[in-house]
Design a protein around this motif. Structure first.
Motif, PDB file in Angstrom:
ATOM      1  N   GLU A 250      35.436  59.995 -11.454  1.00 11.92           N
ATOM      2  CA  GLU A 250      34.881  61.820 -11.770  1.00 11.92           C
ATOM      3  C   GLU A 250      35.922  61.776 -10.097  1.00 11.92           C
ATOM      4  N   GLU A 251      37.252  63.269 -11.015  1.00 16.42           N
ATOM      5  CA  GLU A 251      37.685  63.885 -10.112  1.00 16.42           C
ATOM      6  C   GLU A 251      38.390  62.932  -9.502  1.00 16.42           C
ATOM      7  N   ALA A 252      38.917  62.721 -10.831  1.00 16.86           N
ATOM      8  CA  ALA A 252      40.979  61.863 -10.572  1.00 16.86           C
ATOM      9  C   ALA A 252      41.090  62.082 -10.105  1.00 16.86           C
ATOM     10  N   HIS A 253      41.681  63.741  -9.784  1.00 15.79           N
ATOM     11  CA  HIS A 253      42.833  63.978  -9.173  1.00 15.79           C
ATOM     12  C   HIS A 253      42.609  64.263  -7.715  1.00 15.79           C
ATOM     13  N   ARG A 254      41.372  63.723  -7.100  1.00 11.56           N
ATOM     14  CA  ARG A 254      41.428  63.724  -5.691  1.00 11.56           C
ATOM     15  C   ARG A 254      42.494  62.268  -5.311  1.00 11.56           C
ATOM     16  N   TYR A 255      41.617  60.823  -6.409  1.00 13.87           N
ATOM     17  CA  TYR A 255      42.366  59.827  -6.103  1.00 13.87           C
ATOM     18  C   TYR A 255      43.836  59.872  -6.716  1.00 13.87           C
ATOM     19  N   VAL A 256      43.976  60.071  -7.230  1.00 13.07           N
ATOM     20  CA  VAL A 256      45.345  59.349  -8.074  1.00 13.07           C
ATOM     21  C   VAL A 256      46.557  61.452  -7.803  1.00 13.07           C
ATOM     22  N   PRO A 257      46.009  61.744  -6.896  1.00 10.76           N
ATOM     23  CA  PRO A 257      47.334  63.228  -8.055  1.00 10.76           C
ATOM     24  C   PRO A 257      48.603  63.309  -7.735  1.00 10.76           C
ATOM     25  N   ASN A 258      49.187  64.212  -8.022  1.00 11.33           N
ATOM     26  CA  ASN A 258      50.482  64.242  -8.766  1.00 11.33           C
ATOM     27  C   ASN A 258      51.373  64.540  -7.446  1.00 11.33           C
ATOM     28  N   LYS A 259      50.596  64.931  -6.479  1.00 15.83           N
ATOM     29  CA  LYS A 259      51.453  65.574  -5.364  1.00 15.83           C
ATOM     30  C   LYS A 259      52.269  63.736  -4.038  1.00 15.83           C
ATOM     31  N   GLY A 260      51.171  63.021  -4.579  1.00 13.83           N
ATOM     32  CA  GLY A 260      51.458  62.067  -3.589  1.00 13.83           C
ATOM     33  C   GLY A 260      51.713  62.003  -2.129  1.00 13.83           C
ATOM     34  N   GLU A 261      50.206  62.198  -1.452  1.00 13.63           N
ATOM     35  CA  GLU A 261      49.691  63.032  -0.181  1.00 13.63           C
ATOM     36  C   GLU A 261      50.089  60.869   0.363  1.00 13.63           C
ATOM     37  N   ALA A 262      50.631  60.890   1.304  1.00 11.58           N
ATOM     38  CA  ALA A 262      50.535  59.904   2.455  1.00 11.58           C
ATOM     39  C   ALA A 262      49.163  58.832   2.275  1.00 11.58           C
ATOM     40  N   GLN A 263      47.732  60.083   2.324  1.00  9.62           N
ATOM     41  CA  GLN A 263      46.822  59.019   2.718  1.00  9.62           C
ATOM     42  C   GLN A 263      46.257  58.867   1.138  1.00  9.62           C
ATOM     43  N   TYR A 264      46.858  59.270   0.162  1.00  8.60           N
ATOM     44  CA  TYR A 264      46.303  59.183  -0.596  1.00  8.60           C
ATOM     45  C   TYR A 264      47.023  57.770  -1.841  1.00  8.60           C
ATOM     46  N   GLN A 265      48.398  57.449  -0.827  1.00  6.41           N
ATOM     47  CA  GLN A 265      49.220  56.631  -1.878  1.00  6.41           C
ATOM     48  C   GLN A 265      48.632  55.452  -2.205  1.00  6.41           C
ATOM     49  N   ALA A 266      47.919  54.355  -1.458  1.00  2.00           N
ATOM     50  CA  ALA A 266      47.579  53.392  -1.906  1.00  2.00           C
ATOM     51  C   ALA A 266      46.023  53.414  -2.947  1.00  2.00           C
ATOM     52  N   ALA A 267      45.649  54.402  -2.456  1.00  2.00           N
ATOM     53  CA  ALA A 267      44.696  54.712  -4.265  1.00  2.00           C
ATOM     54  C   ALA A 267      45.159  54.526  -5.434  1.00  2.00           C
ATOM     55  N   GLN A 268      46.008  55.221  -5.509  1.00  2.00           N
ATOM     56  CA  GLN A 268      47.397  55.560  -6.164  1.00  2.00           C
ATOM     57  C   GLN A 268      47.961  54.890  -6.669  1.00  2.00           C
TER      58      GLN A 268
END
Length: 568
Positions: free
Chosen positions: A417-435
């Motif tokens: 749910e709200e998948a753009h929070r976990y796998v955004p296309n902006k590549g923020e460092a804090q979400y890299q592992a989730a991506q």
């Protein structure tokens, strides 16, 4: 299945609306008959509207009938103007439609039935006639496979008088799916409709144990299920407290947790973490009787954070004071994490000396419930990416190490749910592992029996690699131009006409396309009673402002929940 007594393969003159003037692949242009004054026809008591977006027209081609979705109705003078620059006075009307399938009528025991197939093998020719499709024929198309055990009912087809919309469950779950729509369009309701339809398949089998994991960032879904679910949270609002211990993290995730990515000394500190981590995992392996010589730094072996700190301190003490900075800052960060109540679900020290991994997995897969909801609303932002990464990666690795027979008996659906929070296309460092974790599931998960359902209000902000792996889409109302264009870009050209009214869809109304859709079409999702719906985040100002402002005691009570990090 409904049967037809008279021969329906014969064209019906009263439903003829025009002649084809251009064939461009699956896109067909036809000129409406000049005799048509009103854009309606009445046949067998039913009113048919000519030129409605998403309505279905047909072309007879020998024994076969070609079907298409209407995508545009305009004046022929507009086309002439585009071609030669002179609009002229041509008042003819032109309809455009995209072919999507074909069928053939067969007589069986005195009744006629339509054998329908997706795809086009023959194309019509200019001057062939175009007909409206009668309701009885639409029902034959939409119910051509309704007796299959693989199907679940998720709604009704628009414009067919309540004909059930069926989805192929194996295609929906086995090859990833996406539910997209603007805020308030009913995305969470659509997820609930799908999951309830899946759970209701228990009526078809003697044993039925779905495995569904929902990453729920807003604590919406617990209200939607009365039974057969469990919720886990970090703020004590769920059925049970979420436990996601630090020792489940791999080297990269632990480094992100302890170090972040901005420090100049990150490489030096990462090596410190790596050495201490491997030594601690070996101690843990010995305690739970696993061969310590065969494990790696990423093996999910429990270890004591106290031992981890002790090892780092021992290494620090061997250095001169001027070279101890990297160790000191690392120890300081670990200490602050251990003392912060918000991170108790993550930093609770392993002291039992026993292997607790099965208890961790029971939060996601168990015989006690089919739907496991992980409430992420109380998780601090700085570790939100790590938490979603750990859950996704742990489930994937578990599936990788199953045998082929075990995978067959244990498929899992992960709902983001709200998948753009976990796998955004902006590549923020804090979400890299989730991506990386969710990308891997998107690319390889179907081979191992791990499926993704991506739910997002901003598809244009989703990581494109992940979304492109979805093979079935339920698209609700999208009001943002960028999002609408993005969705058009990922759908086949033959279905573009269906997306033209995305901004005008009603609540519960959606475009259903992809491998799971028997027929790509506009549908109305199943109705949910008030107590079956996910918890809405919409607050009524009219109701709220009729109440008095809080007393001092109420202010203190709320702030104490904040202080103690609990909503109860």
């Amino acid at each position: 299945m409904q049967s037809i007594n008279q021969n329906p393969a014969q064209p019906i003159d009263n439903l003829c609306i025009g002649n084809i003037i251009e064939v461009d692949g699956v896109t067909i242009t036809a000129e409406l008959e000049k005799s048509i004054k009103d854009l309606t026809r009445i046949f067998e008591g039913n009113t048919y509207y000519i030129g409605q977006f998403g309505s279905i027209v047909k072309v007879h081609f020998g024994r076969r009938i070609l079907y298409g979705y209407v995508s545009r109705l305009r004046m022929k003078s507009d086309i002439i103007e585009l071609q030669i620059g002179n609009k002229g006075d041509n008042d003819a009307r032109v309809i455009e439609f995209n072919l999507f399938g074909e069928g053939e009528w067969h007589e069986t025991s005195g009744s006629w039935q339509l054998k329908f197939e997706r795809g086009i093998s023959s194309f019509p020719l200019p001057l062939q006639k175009v007909y409206l499709t009668p309701t009885s024929e639409l029902k034959q198309i939409f119910t051509s496979a309704e007796n299959s055990i693989d199907l679940i009912k998720i709604g009704t087809y628009s414009g067919t008088g309540g004909t059930s919309c069926l989805a192929d469950m194996n295609e929906l779950l086995g090859k990833h799916s996406a539910i997209l729509g603007s805020t308030g369009s009913g995305k969470s309701g659509a997820v609930t409709v799908l999951l309830k339809s899946i759970l209701d398949k228990k009526n078809d089998f003697t044993s039925w144990h779905p495995r569904v994991v929902i990453l729920d960032p807003h604590n919406e879904y617990s209200k939607a299920f009365k039974s057969n679910y469990k919720s886990y949270s970090t703020d004590k609002t769920g059925d049970e407290s979420l436990k996601l211990p630090y020792w489940l993290l791999n080297l990269e995730e632990l480094s992100n947790l302890f170090l972040g990515k901005s420090e100049f000394v990150a490489t030096t500190q990462k090596n410190i973490v790596k050495r201490a981590l491997l030594e601690c995992r070996k101690l843990g392996a010995k305690a739970i009787k696993v061969d310590e010589d065969k494990i790696s730094v990423d093996s999910p072996i429990p270890f004591s954070i106290t031992d981890f700190v002790t090892i780092i301190k021992a290494e620090r003490d061997k250095l001169t004071p001027s070279k101890q900075d990297s160790h000191e800052s690392l120890l300081s960060k670990i200490e602050s994490l251990c003392e912060d109540a918000r991170f108790n679900f993550l930093m609770d020290n392993w002291t039992s000396g026993t292997d607790e991994i099965s208890n961790i997995f029971k939060q996601f897969i168990s015989n006690d419930a089919s739907v496991h909801i992980v409430d992420l609303s109380g998780i601090p932002n700085e570790v939100a990416g790590i938490v979603s990464s750990v859950i996704a990666r742990t489930l994937f690795n578990f599936k990788v190490w199953e045998t082929a027979e075990e995978r067959e008996s244990n498929p899992i659906l992960l709902v983001c749910e709200e998948a753009h929070r976990y796998v955004p296309n902006k590549g923020e460092a804090q979400y890299q592992a989730a991506q990386e974790a969710i990308k891997r599931i998107a690319k390889e998960g179907r081979k191992y029996g791990l499926s993704l359902m991506l739910v997002s209000q901003r598809p244009s902000e989703l990581e494109s690699t992940v979304l492109s792996q979805a093979n079935s889409w339920i698209v609700l109302r999208l009001t943002n131009d960028v999002d609408r264009e993005y969705v058009k870009g990922i759908l086949p050209d033959s279905l573009i006409g269906l997306t033209k009214n995305l901004s005008a869809l009603r609540k519960r109304e959606a475009i259903f396309v992809g491998l799971a859709a028997l027929i790509p079409s506009k549908i109305l999702l199943n109705y949910l009673n008030e107590d079956e719906r996910p918890k809405s985040n919409d607050i009524s100002f009219i109701k709220g402002w009729q109440n008095d402002v809080y007393s001092d005691d109420q202010f203190i009570e709320i702030v104490n929940r904040w202080r103690l990090q609990t909503k109860k």
